[in-house]
Scaffold this active site. Structure first.
Site, mmCIF file in Angstrom:
data_model
loop_
_atom_site.group_PDB
_atom_site.id
_atom_site.type_symbol
_atom_site.label_atom_id
_atom_site.label_comp_id
_atom_site.label_asym_id
_atom_site.label_seq_id
_atom_site.Cartn_x
_atom_site.Cartn_y
_atom_site.Cartn_z
ATOM 1 N N ARG A 88 0.785 -1.159 -0.033
ATOM 2 C CA ARG A 88 0.082 0.052 -0.085
ATOM 3 C C ARG A 88 0.806 1.263 0.089
ATOM 4 N NH1 ARG A 88 -3.321 -3.378 3.604
ATOM 5 N NH2 ARG A 88 -4.872 -4.323 2.237
ATOM 6 N N GLY A 120 -1.576 -11.020 9.548
ATOM 7 C CA GLY A 120 -1.675 -12.365 9.909
ATOM 8 C C GLY A 120 -2.808 -12.967 10.907
ATOM 9 N N GLY A 121 -3.840 -12.055 11.059
ATOM 10 C CA GLY A 121 -4.928 -12.434 11.577
ATOM 11 C C GLY A 121 -5.932 -13.763 11.279
ATOM 12 N N ASP A 173 -15.726 -11.767 11.829
ATOM 13 C CA ASP A 173 -14.663 -11.122 10.986
ATOM 14 C C ASP A 173 -14.893 -9.640 10.550
ATOM 15 O OD1 ASP A 173 -11.778 -10.939 9.949
ATOM 16 O OD2 ASP A 173 -12.631 -11.171 8.124
ATOM 17 N N ASP A 175 -13.681 -6.946 11.628
ATOM 18 C CA ASP A 175 -12.791 -6.285 12.608
ATOM 19 C C ASP A 175 -12.477 -4.707 12.086
ATOM 20 O OD1 ASP A 175 -11.947 -7.463 10.065
ATOM 21 O OD2 ASP A 175 -9.668 -7.341 10.614
#
Length: 576
Positions: free
Chosen positions: A155, A215-216, A347, A349
Site C-alpha cells: 500500500r 496475519g490475523g 470477522d 474487524d
C-alpha cells in the site's frame, strides 16, 4: 480482512486467504536477489523531507508526502486548481505501466515532482510526476516462505530525510535511498513462517518508523512496532494482545448497544481452564496509524481475533481485537482502547485507518475527534483523550440479522465479512465536517467448525460464503460527523474497495472495480467526471502540483480480494 476469489461475476467464497508459496514460483526472484535498476539518473536533487515538512503536509498543495496526506490521515488535498466548476475538463496527462500485472493498492507519495509508488510483490518505482518517465525500479527479494491473506499487495512507502521505508510480504522493513533506490538497510519485523507479513504503508515520525503486521488468519500475536529510522533498530513494541487482561469485561453488547448473543458463563468456565491462547489470538494492524503530534499519541486499528469464526477456543473479549487503540508515541505505552465488537466471530474487524479531525461533541461543542469507518457500516466518532464513542453514524449499508451466531450449515447476516468499510481509507473535508466512505455490500452466510491451532498455517475455524442469488454492490457515502446522518450516497454496480480522496476544490474522487475513476461534487454527491482506466481502480487517489499545475493520480491494477480485473498502471490526470 479477507480474500474473496471470484467464481462467477461478483459471486464468491469470502475468506479464502492465499496459502504459503515460494517466491520464485511467481517469477519475482528471477534476478536471484533484491535489485535496483536505473532507467535514468535523477537530474535534480531531492529536498530532504524534514519533520516540519511532515508536520505541515496537510496544508502543502505541492507535495503528497504521507500515504494518507498527513499525520491526521484526512486524505484532504488543500489545492483547488481542479474544482467542481472545471473538473469536467480533466484529461490523462500520462499513464505509467509497471512490470507487475497484479492487484494494486498503492497510495503514491510525491516529493518535488518525483513520485514513488509500489506494486504487488514489493516493487518500488521512482518516476517523474509530470511526465511518467522512470528513474529507478527496486525489486525486493522475497524469502522462500511468504504468508499472505488477501493478495500480494503493498500500500505504499513512507519518507523522511532522503530515505524511503517499505514493509514487505516476508515481514521485513527496508530502507531505500530515495534518489537512487539503493538499499540502505534491512531488518526483520517478525517471522513469516509463523504467519506474519506486511502490506501496510509505514508512518515515520520523530525518527521512528511505525509499522504493524498482517496475519490475523494465521494465529499471530499482533503488534505495532517502532524502529529507528537511521539504523533499523527496534525501539519499542506494543502487543495488541496483552498477556494479562485480554478477557476484558465480558461485554454482551457491541459499541452500538446491540446484543451479541454470547454465552458468558460458558466462556468464563473455558477461560478458567486455559487462558494461554493470547500468544495466537491474532489482532493484526493492517493500516497506517494516525499521529497526534501535540498529544504525542498514536491511534491505530486492530483487526480480528484468531481463529476468525471459531470462538469457543478463545473465550473472553479478546482484547484488543476489533478496537481503536491509543499509545504513547515515545514509549508505545498503552493509553486507551475502544472495542467495537467483543469476541468477534464474524470477522467484522477494525481495518480502515483512524482519522484525526474535528466535529461536535455530545454537548454540541466543536473539538478534536478520532474517527473510524467500520466493516459494520458505521462511522464511529471518538473522544481522542478517552476513546469514548461520542456517536456512531447511521448504517451506510444494509444490516440484517445482527448478531446471529455462525453455524455449521451457515447463518445469514448482513453485512458480510468484507464490510461495510474494509481497509479502504476514508476522506474527510475538515471545512464541512463531512466524511466520505467507500462501502461493500456482499450478503454472506457464516459457517463455523472446530479447528485447533495449526502452527502458522491458515486458521479460520469455518468459512464465509457469498450468497449467489443475492446482488452485490458498492456505495460511496457522505456522512455528517456532527450528527452521524447520511448526507448523500452513490450506489455502484460492484463492491467498493480502494479508498477516497477529497479536495478543497469541492471534489471527492473514488474508483470502481469496473475501471471507472470518478469525481463527485462533495456537497451534493453529483457525478461530475469519469474516466475508464481499463482495470479495477481499487486504490486511493492522491493529488499534487508540478510547475504550477495540479495533478490527480490513481493506481489501476484491480484487486485480489474482490477479484477485480487486473492491470499494472498508474493513471495521472490534469487539465490541459
Amino acid at each position: 480482512m479477507k480474500l474473496a476469489p471470484r467464481t462467477t461475476p461478483w459471486i464468491a467464497l469470502a475468506c479464502a486467504p492465499l496459502a504459503l508459496w515460494t517466491a520464485s514460483a511467481f517469477g519475482q526472484a528471477e534476478s536471484g536477489g533484491a535489485s535496483t535498476t536505473t532507467a535514468k539518473a535523477m537530474d535534480k536533487s531531492l529536498p530532504q523531507i524534514t519533520q516540519s515538512m511532515l508536520d505541515a503536509a496537510g496544508s502543502d498543495a505541492k507535495n503528497w508526502i504521507h500515504p494518507n496526506g498527513s499525520y491526521d490521515q484526512q486524505r484532504y488535498y488543500p489545492g483547488k486548481q481542479v474544482n467542481a466548476g472545471n473538473v469536467a475538463k480533466l484529461k490523462p496527462a500520462f499513464v505509467f505501466q509497471t512490470a507487475v500485472l497484479e492487484s494494486m493498492e498503492t497510495a503514491p507519495i510525491v516529493v518535488d515532482g518525483v513520485m514513488f509508488l509500489t506494486t504487488s510483490f514489493d516493487h518500488v518505482y521512482a518516476i517523474d510526476a509530470a511526465t511518467g518517465e522512470e528513474y529507478w525500479h527496486y525489486k525486493h527479494k522475497l524469502g522462500p516462505i511468504v504468508t499472505v491473506c488477501c493478495g500480494n499487495n503493498n500500500r505504499g512507502v513512507a519518507i523522511e530525510g532522503g530515505t524511503l521505508y517499505l514493509g514487505t510480504l516476508d515481514a521485513k522493513l527496508v530502507a531505500l535511498d530515495a534518489k537512487t533506490g539503493k538499499v540502505l538497510w534491512e531488518t526483520d519485523i517478525a517471522d513469516p513462517d509463523k504467519g506474519y507479513s506486511e502490506t501496510m504503508a509505514p508512518a515515520v515520525v520523530d525518527g521512528k518508523v511505525l509499522i504493524g503486521t498482517n496475519g490475523g488468519e494465521y494465529g499471530i500475536r499482533g503488534f505495532l512496532k517502532a524502529f529507528d529510522a537511521k539504523s533499523g533498530k527496534l525501539l519499542w513494541t506494543f502487543d495488541t494482545i496483552p498477556e494479562q487482561g485480554h478477557e476484558g469485561v465480558w461485554a454482551t453488547k457491541d459499541a452500538t448497544g446491540r446484543d451479541m448473543h454470547r454465552d458468558i458463563a460458558a466462556e468464563k468456565a473455558a477461560f478458567a481452564k486455559d487462558s494461554s491462547f493470547y500468544k495466537v489470538l491474532g489482532g493484526g494492524v493492517w493500516m497506517t496509524p494516525a499521529v497526534d503530534r501535540k498529544a504525542k499519541t498514536v491511534y491505530f486499528m486492530v483487526g480480528n481475533p484468531s481463529p476468525d469464526l471459531y470462538g469457543a477456543i478463545r473465550p473472553g473479549d479478546n482484547l484488543y481485537t476489533d478496537s481503536m487503540v491509543a499509545v504513547d508515541l515515545e514509549t508505545g505505552k498503552y493509553k486507551w482502547h475502544s472495542q467495537y465488537i467483543a469476541h468477534d466471530v464474524w470477522d467484522l474487524d477494525a481495518v480502515s485507518p483512524a482519522i484525526i479531525t474535528k466535529a461536535k461533541d455530545a454537548s454540541g461543542k466543536v473539538g478534536e475527534v478520532v474517527i473510524h469507518g467500520g466493516k459494520t457500516g458505521h462511522i464511529y466518532v471518538h473522544d481522542p483523550e478517552t476513546g469514548k464513542v461520542i456517536r456512531f453514524s447511521d448504517a451506510m449499508i444494509p444490516q440484517e440479522n445482527m448478531w446471529v451466531l455462525p453455524t455449521k450449515d451457515g447463518a445469514r447476516m448482513l453485512p458480510g465479512a468484507n464490510g461495510g468499510v474494509e481497509w479502504s481509507p476514508m476522506a474527510v473535508d475538515p471545512t464541512s465536517h463531512m466524511a466520505f466512505a467507500a462501502n461493500l455490500h456482499q450478503p454472506m452466510t457464516y459457517h463455523v467448525e472446530e479447528a485447533a491451532y495449526p502452527g502458522g498455517k491458515l486458521w479460520l475455524g469455518g468459512a464465509f460464503k457469498v450468497i449467489p442469488s443475492e446482488e452485490q454492490w458498492g456505495q460511496l457515502v457522505a456522512v455528517n460527523l456532527d450528527t452521524g446522518k447520511i448526507a448523500w450516497k452513490h450506489k455502484t454496480p460492484q463492491p467498493l474497495i480502494g479508498g477516497v480522496l477529497a479536495t478543497a476544490g469541492g471534489l471527492v474522487f473514488n474508483g470502481e472495480a469496473n475501471g471507472w475513476f470518478k469525481a463527485f461534487d462533495s456537497k451534493s454527491g453529483k457525478e461530475l467526471w469519469k474516466f475508464n482506466c481499463g482495470a479495477g481502480v481499487n486504490a486511493p487517489a492522491v493529488s499534487y502540483m508540478v510547475g504550477g499545475k495540479q495533478y490527480v493520480a490513481v493506481a489501476a491494477g484491480g484487486n485480489n480480494q474482490i477479484d477485480a480485473k487486473r492491470g499494472n498502471s498508474v493513471f495521472v490526470f490534469a487539465i490541459p
